[in-house]
Design an enzyme around this catalytic site. Structure first.
Site, PDB file in Angstrom:
ATOM      1  CB  SER A 154      -0.861   0.002   1.264  1.00  0.00           C
ATOM      2  OG  SER A 154      -1.426   1.278   1.454  1.00  0.00           O
ATOM      3  CE1 TYR A 167      -3.671  -1.953   5.238  1.00  0.00           C
ATOM      4  CE2 TYR A 167      -2.833   0.189   4.553  1.00  0.00           C
ATOM      5  CZ  TYR A 167      -3.496  -0.986   4.265  1.00  0.00           C
ATOM      6  OH  TYR A 167      -3.989  -1.187   2.997  1.00  0.00           O
ATOM      7  CE  LYS A 171      -1.668  -3.901   2.935  1.00  0.00           C
ATOM      8  NZ  LYS A 171      -1.959  -5.257   2.400  1.00  0.00           N
TER       9      LYS A 171
HETATM   10  P1  NAD Z   1     -11.869  -5.152   1.848  1.00  0.00           P
HETATM   11  O1  NAD Z   1     -12.025  -4.846   3.291  1.00  0.00           O
HETATM   12  O2  NAD Z   1     -12.918  -4.738   0.898  1.00  0.00           O
HETATM   13  O3  NAD Z   1     -11.579  -6.695   1.653  1.00  0.00           O
HETATM   14  C1  NAD Z   1     -10.671  -7.383   2.450  1.00  0.00           C
HETATM   15  C2  NAD Z   1     -11.111  -8.825   2.568  1.00  0.00           C
HETATM   16  O4  NAD Z   1     -10.146  -9.516   3.372  1.00  0.00           O
HETATM   17  C3  NAD Z   1     -12.465  -8.984   3.277  1.00  0.00           C
HETATM   18  O5  NAD Z   1     -13.322  -9.760   2.497  1.00  0.00           O
HETATM   19  C4  NAD Z   1     -12.121  -9.681   4.591  1.00  0.00           C
HETATM   20  O6  NAD Z   1     -13.135 -10.574   5.023  1.00  0.00           O
HETATM   21  C5  NAD Z   1     -10.844 -10.406   4.205  1.00  0.00           C
HETATM   22  N1  NAD Z   1     -10.036 -10.731   5.392  1.00  0.00           N
HETATM   23  C6  NAD Z   1      -9.797  -9.929   6.449  1.00  0.00           C
HETATM   24  N2  NAD Z   1      -9.057 -10.604   7.372  1.00  0.00           N
HETATM   25  C7  NAD Z   1      -8.841 -11.835   6.857  1.00  0.00           C
HETATM   26  C8  NAD Z   1      -8.162 -12.985   7.340  1.00  0.00           C
HETATM   27  N3  NAD Z   1      -7.552 -12.999   8.545  1.00  0.00           N
HETATM   28  N4  NAD Z   1      -8.104 -14.090   6.542  1.00  0.00           N
HETATM   29  C9  NAD Z   1      -8.694 -14.093   5.328  1.00  0.00           C
HETATM   30  N5  NAD Z   1      -9.380 -13.034   4.829  1.00  0.00           N
HETATM   31  C10 NAD Z   1      -9.450 -11.920   5.595  1.00  0.00           C
HETATM   32  O7  NAD Z   1     -10.461  -4.502   1.416  1.00  0.00           O
HETATM   33  P2  NAD Z   1      -9.875  -4.083  -0.020  1.00  0.00           P
HETATM   34  O8  NAD Z   1      -9.894  -2.618  -0.099  1.00  0.00           O
HETATM   35  O9  NAD Z   1     -10.430  -4.927  -1.096  1.00  0.00           O
HETATM   36  O10 NAD Z   1      -8.351  -4.465   0.229  1.00  0.00           O
HETATM   37  C11 NAD Z   1      -7.723  -5.625  -0.276  1.00  0.00           C
HETATM   38  C12 NAD Z   1      -6.229  -5.529  -0.022  1.00  0.00           C
HETATM   39  O11 NAD Z   1      -5.698  -4.368  -0.675  1.00  0.00           O
HETATM   40  C13 NAD Z   1      -5.872  -5.375   1.454  1.00  0.00           C
HETATM   41  O12 NAD Z   1      -4.674  -6.061   1.717  1.00  0.00           O
HETATM   42  C14 NAD Z   1      -5.652  -3.889   1.584  1.00  0.00           C
HETATM   43  O13 NAD Z   1      -4.824  -3.561   2.677  1.00  0.00           O
HETATM   44  C15 NAD Z   1      -5.002  -3.563   0.255  1.00  0.00           C
HETATM   45  N6  NAD Z   1      -5.099  -2.158  -0.129  1.00  0.00           N
HETATM   46  C16 NAD Z   1      -6.308  -1.614  -0.443  1.00  0.00           C
HETATM   47  C17 NAD Z   1      -6.340  -0.282  -0.833  1.00  0.00           C
HETATM   48  C18 NAD Z   1      -7.627   0.372  -1.239  1.00  0.00           C
HETATM   49  O14 NAD Z   1      -7.553   1.527  -1.691  1.00  0.00           O
HETATM   50  N7  NAD Z   1      -8.761  -0.261  -1.120  1.00  0.00           N
HETATM   51  C19 NAD Z   1      -5.166   0.487  -0.854  1.00  0.00           C
HETATM   52  C20 NAD Z   1      -3.972  -0.107  -0.536  1.00  0.00           C
HETATM   53  C21 NAD Z   1      -3.950  -1.450  -0.189  1.00  0.00           C
END
Ligand code: NAD
Length: 312
Positions: A154, A167, A171
């Site tokens: 991230s 976080y 990351k």
């Molecule tokens: P989200 O919250 O929509 O989805 C995350 C999913 O991970 C959820 O379905 C949750 O149930 C699952 N999860 C959580 N803990 C878990 C565990 N212990 N075991 C298995 N599954 C688990 O989040 P998102 O925005 O789709 O993010 C996905 C990834 O991308 C994450 O790693 C997040 O940190 C990263 N990310 C997202 C963004 C963004 O802008 N959305 C930016 C940078 C990084």
């Protein structure tokens, strides 16, 4: 356009694939022929118990589109859950070609107010979770002499974000894990890359205006992910992605300076700080030893010595 990038006959595990980015990656992989393990225990954004059926819904969607998928509710931070998931996948399909470590949670607070429980929990899901799943699949990939691993970082970790010390640390650790695994995996054609996404999901919906959210759909990121886990993928690559925009993040080292003996004082370091930071001729380092040899060579040269690296 012809689909030259396909995954027919390949098996992929996508963690946290019940909603958001993981769901989009899983759907797009399945649409190009991959058999997909849709992993998700269906927790809330902070990791608390939530909607446990999300993985099954994505599996139904994939099967409805004519693809193949199974659901698994492993908590990626549990070695036992992960072993069960990897066992079920190999029992059903006999191999694992692709691991997309995507599962994640947030527990934002300033460092001053954060409990170490919240710090550890976030590191457990992102870093230990990614290591658990990748470690369980590693011997399978080595045995096949083929594997593609994606880690999800991230901009919070790469560049910093107020209130996200847990976080951001987890990351940024993805880059360290990638750097080592890419080198260890190379001989068995295991390629390891990192995604730094920015998308409109439940993680970010509170933070962005509606017009930006519309542009930042998770579906705009998954094509980059599919390339990073394809046969001709690069390795040790950090891909920034969002709204159909893609960019590479790289770590460079400047040529730097040498301070010898009595000249090597804190004041001399302060006086030379502009030269230490000068980006002229900065280079990415291919591995850790490159820095050691560079510094030893530079110091030797400044003393009029020549180093021989071969052991007598
Ligand atoms: P989200 O919250 O929509 O989805 C995350 C999913 O991970 C959820 O379905 C949750 O149930 C699952 N999860 C959580 N803990 C878990 C565990 N212990 N075991 C298995 N599954 C688990 O989040 P998102 O925005 O789709 O993010 C996905 C990834 O991308 C994450 O790693 C997040 O940190 C990263 N990310 C997202 C963004 C963004 O802008 N959305 C930016 C940078 C990084």
């Amino acid at each position: 356009m012809t689909e030259t990038i396909r995954f027919d006959g390949q098996v992929a595990i996508v963690t946290g694939a019940g909603v958001g980015l993981g769901r989009s990656h899983a759907l797009q992989l399945a649409a190009r022929g991959a058999k997909v393990v849709v992993n998700d225990p269906g927790v809330a954004t902070d990791g608390a118990a939530g909607q446990v059926t999300v993985a099954n819904s994505v599996v139904e969607e994939i099967i409805g589109n004519g693809g193949e998928a199974i659901a698994h509710r492993a908590d990626v931070s549990s070695i036992e859950d992960v072993a069960d998931m990897v066992g079920q996948a190999t029992e059903k399909w006999g191999r694992i070609d692709i691991v997309i470590n995507n599962a994640g949670i947030l527990r934002d607070k300033t460092f001053a107010k954060m409990s170490m429980d919240d710090f550890r929990k976030v590191v457990d899901v992102h870093l230990i979770g990614s290591a658990n799943v990748t470690h369980a699949c590693w011997p399978i990939m080595r045995g096949q002499k083929y594997g593609r691993v994606l880690l999800t970082s991230s901009s919070s970790g790469l560049y910093g974000n107020f209130g996200q010390s847990n976080y951001g640390a987890a990351k940024a650790a993805m880059v360290g894990l990638m750097n080592v695994l890419a080198q260890e995996g190379a001989r068995d054609d295991i390629r390891v890359n990192t995604l730094a996404p920015t998308a409109a999901t439940r993680m970010t919906e509170e933070l962005l205006p509606d017009e930006a959210l519309a542009l930042l759909a998770p579906e705009s990121i998954s094509p980059g992910v599919l390339y990073l886990v394809s046969k001709d993928a690069p390795t040790q690559f950090i891909l920034g992605a969002g709204a159909g925009c893609y960019a590479q993040t790289r770590i460079y080292e400047t040529p730097g300076i040498v301070l010898l003996d009595d000249e090597n004082t804190p004041e001399a370091v302060a006086a030379a700080f502009a030269d230490i930071q000068s980006p002229d001729n900065q280079q990415p380092m291919p591995n850790a030893f490159s820095q050691t040899s560079k510094f030893a060579e530079n110091a030797a040269k400044a003393r009029g010595l020549t180093l021989s690296w071969g052991k007598e």
